[in-house]
Design an enzyme around this catalytic site. Structure first.
Site, PDB file in Angstrom:
ATOM      1  N   CYS A  40      81.648 153.376 126.353  1.00 45.78           N
ATOM      2  CA  CYS A  40      80.601 154.361 126.650  1.00 45.78           C
ATOM      3  C   CYS A  40      80.728 155.481 125.615  1.00 45.78           C
ATOM      4  O   CYS A  40      81.761 156.157 125.565  1.00 45.78           O
ATOM      5  CB  CYS A  40      80.774 154.886 128.071  1.00 45.78           C
ATOM      6  SG  CYS A  40      79.483 156.060 128.486  1.00 45.78           S
ATOM      7  N   GLY A  41      79.684 155.640 124.812  1.00 43.12           N
ATOM      8  CA  GLY A  41      79.731 156.622 123.730  1.00 43.12           C
ATOM      9  C   GLY A  41      79.650 158.045 124.242  1.00 43.12           C
ATOM     10  O   GLY A  41      80.477 158.903 123.896  1.00 43.12           O
ATOM     11  N   HIS A  42      78.649 158.315 125.102  1.00 46.31           N
ATOM     12  CA  HIS A  42      78.537 159.695 125.608  1.00 46.31           C
ATOM     13  C   HIS A  42      79.776 160.028 126.424  1.00 46.31           C
ATOM     14  O   HIS A  42      80.266 161.160 126.416  1.00 46.31           O
ATOM     15  CB  HIS A  42      77.260 159.875 126.452  1.00 46.31           C
ATOM     16  CG  HIS A  42      77.471 159.649 127.912  1.00 46.31           C
ATOM     17  ND1 HIS A  42      77.295 158.426 128.539  1.00 46.31           N
ATOM     18  CD2 HIS A  42      77.909 160.487 128.885  1.00 46.31           C
ATOM     19  CE1 HIS A  42      77.599 158.530 129.812  1.00 46.31           C
ATOM     20  NE2 HIS A  42      77.968 159.768 130.064  1.00 46.31           N
ATOM     21  N   HIS A  77      71.852 146.508 129.144  1.00 49.65           N
ATOM     22  CA  HIS A  77      71.050 147.696 128.841  1.00 49.65           C
ATOM     23  C   HIS A  77      69.804 147.268 128.053  1.00 49.65           C
ATOM     24  O   HIS A  77      69.904 146.435 127.157  1.00 49.65           O
ATOM     25  CB  HIS A  77      71.832 148.672 127.963  1.00 49.65           C
ATOM     26  CG  HIS A  77      73.017 149.299 128.634  1.00 49.65           C
ATOM     27  ND1 HIS A  77      74.152 148.608 128.968  1.00 49.65           N
ATOM     28  CD2 HIS A  77      73.237 150.579 129.021  1.00 49.65           C
ATOM     29  CE1 HIS A  77      75.027 149.422 129.529  1.00 49.65           C
ATOM     30  NE2 HIS A  77      74.493 150.632 129.570  1.00 49.65           N
ATOM     31  N   ASP A 137      69.488 156.554 130.680  1.00 51.58           N
ATOM     32  CA  ASP A 137      70.471 157.400 129.999  1.00 51.58           C
ATOM     33  C   ASP A 137      69.797 158.696 129.540  1.00 51.58           C
ATOM     34  O   ASP A 137      68.798 158.648 128.822  1.00 51.58           O
ATOM     35  CB  ASP A 137      71.047 156.634 128.798  1.00 51.58           C
ATOM     36  CG  ASP A 137      72.344 157.255 128.290  1.00 51.58           C
ATOM     37  OD1 ASP A 137      72.532 158.469 128.501  1.00 51.58           O
ATOM     38  OD2 ASP A 137      73.143 156.521 127.672  1.00 51.58           O
ATOM     39  N   CYS A 169      72.542 157.578 124.158  1.00 46.04           N
ATOM     40  CA  CYS A 169      73.367 156.397 124.419  1.00 46.04           C
ATOM     41  C   CYS A 169      74.190 156.014 123.180  1.00 46.04           C
ATOM     42  O   CYS A 169      73.659 155.459 122.209  1.00 46.04           O
ATOM     43  CB  CYS A 169      72.521 155.206 124.870  1.00 46.04           C
ATOM     44  SG  CYS A 169      73.521 153.874 125.549  1.00 46.04           S
ATOM     45  N   GLY A 170      75.478 156.282 123.266  1.00 46.14           N
ATOM     46  CA  GLY A 170      76.358 156.016 122.118  1.00 46.14           C
ATOM     47  C   GLY A 170      76.457 154.544 121.785  1.00 46.14           C
ATOM     48  O   GLY A 170      76.402 154.155 120.606  1.00 46.14           O
ATOM     49  N   THR A 171      76.596 153.701 122.823  1.00 46.59           N
ATOM     50  CA  THR A 171      76.707 152.268 122.530  1.00 46.59           C
ATOM     51  C   THR A 171      75.329 151.712 122.130  1.00 46.59           C
ATOM     52  O   THR A 171      75.243 150.795 121.308  1.00 46.59           O
ATOM     53  CB  THR A 171      77.286 151.503 123.740  1.00 46.59           C
ATOM     54  OG1 THR A 171      76.564 151.868 124.929  1.00 46.59           O
ATOM     55  CG2 THR A 171      78.759 151.820 123.936  1.00 46.59           C
TER      56      THR A 171
END
Ligand code: PYC
Length: 313
Positions: A92-94, A207, A233, A237-239
């Protein structure tokens, strides 16, 4: 009469509007194995705990949880397992940006680099003196280009299947306005897209990401990302941005090291870039930069007498 109440120590942050609930103490014991194995145990044996932390009445569908755990890999300083209203996330990027900001808030890290173990591999984060955080994500790549799916009530949609730490279906030609006023329609559409793409035999796409030009000066694109539990999101969304960078790299549309500014549906922004890991295989290491803010330090109380102790599911 006293009842055993379980106490969970929590630090809440948000990254571009998307919350991260970091569990600091009170989580179940998951052993010291690889994080993928610990995430499997968390899902299989502690699903109620997961739900209690992020679901109503303590949380909401949009909440992303993060268990801070000791790393398995010797070259990592921390480990993290991300989860949401329906299960676990690979990366999870965020949430990683939120984790790094939270570790800084707790005085556990200073500006500089820190390596973090996750169930899908190690990531390298950097806390900048400005408070911004950059995360070099795991290897990301596009698995399939321009896959056609038939979406009930809409017709054919083409998109790319790509990995950025979670599986994404990225769609540019969708005919929808990416506006906050249109959230219900976007949620309904992307949910149907997700069901349609998951009949195609790819690894399960969890996603769906719609992309469009951004009206914001300096931003290359705006997105709408539907998460596995049907929440969207709030961050870019980082990913999802990692998956997008992998597609841009594969198409030759963004050169190595060049900046890509990704805006979310609520107007928050991540800056991204990539370096090639293996050009032949189309594998890139994306770096996502953003900012998180700490919003609460608290304790949750889990009282077994409460009929909704384990969340509304
Ligand atoms: O930032 O990677 C992300 C993410 C995944 C789900 C919600 N946010």
């Amino acid at each position: 009469m006293t009842y055993p109440q379980r106490r969970i120590r929590i630090l809440d942050s948000h990254t571009g509007g998307e919350p991260t609930r970091l569990v600091l103490a009170g989580a179940p014991e998951l052993g010291d194995g690889p994080l993928q194995e610990r995430a499997r145990r968390f899902r299989a044996e502690h699903n109620e705990f997961r739900s209690a932390v992020v679901n109503e009445p303590r949380g909401s569908d949009v909440m992303v949880g993060a268990l801070l755990v000791p790393p398995h890999r010797a070259d990592c300083r921390f480990g993290v397992i991300f989860f949401n209203n329906v299960g676990c996330l690979g990366m999870c990027g965020h949430g990683t940006i939120g984790l790094v900001a939270s570790l800084s808030h707790l005085g556990q890290i200073a500006p500089g680099r820190v390596r973090i173990d996750t169930p899908v591999g190690p990531v390298e984060a950097e806390l900048h003196c400005t408070g911004e955080v950059s995360v070099e994500n795991i290897a990301s790549y596009r698995k399939a280009r321009a896959v056609a799916v038939t979406v009930p009530g809409h017709g054919e949609v083409r998109g790319d299947v790509a990995w950025g730490g979670n599986w994404f279906f990225l769609v540019e030609a969708h005919g929808h306005a990416l506006e906050l006023a249109n959230i219900e329609g976007l949620t309904d559409f992307t949910w149907r897209v997700r069901q349609a793409v998951n009949t195609q035999g790819f690894p399960e796409v969890d996603h769906v990401e719609l992309l469009a030009p951004s009206p914001r000066a300096g931003a290359h694109s705006r997105n709408f990302v539907l998460c596995p539990g049907k929440a969207y999101d709030r961050s870019p969304c980082g990913t999802g941005t990692s998956a997008k960078l992998a597609c841009l790299a594969a198409d030759g549309k963004l050169t190595e090291g060049a900046e890509w500014v990704q805006e979310s549906i609520i107007g928050s922004v991540f800056r991204g870039r990539y370096r090639w890991l293996d050009q032949g295989k189309g594998e890139v290491a994306p770096t996502i930069t953003g900012t998180a803010h700490i919003i609460a330090e608290t304790e949750q109380l889990l009282d077994p007498r409460d009929p909704f102790c384990w969340g509304i599911r």
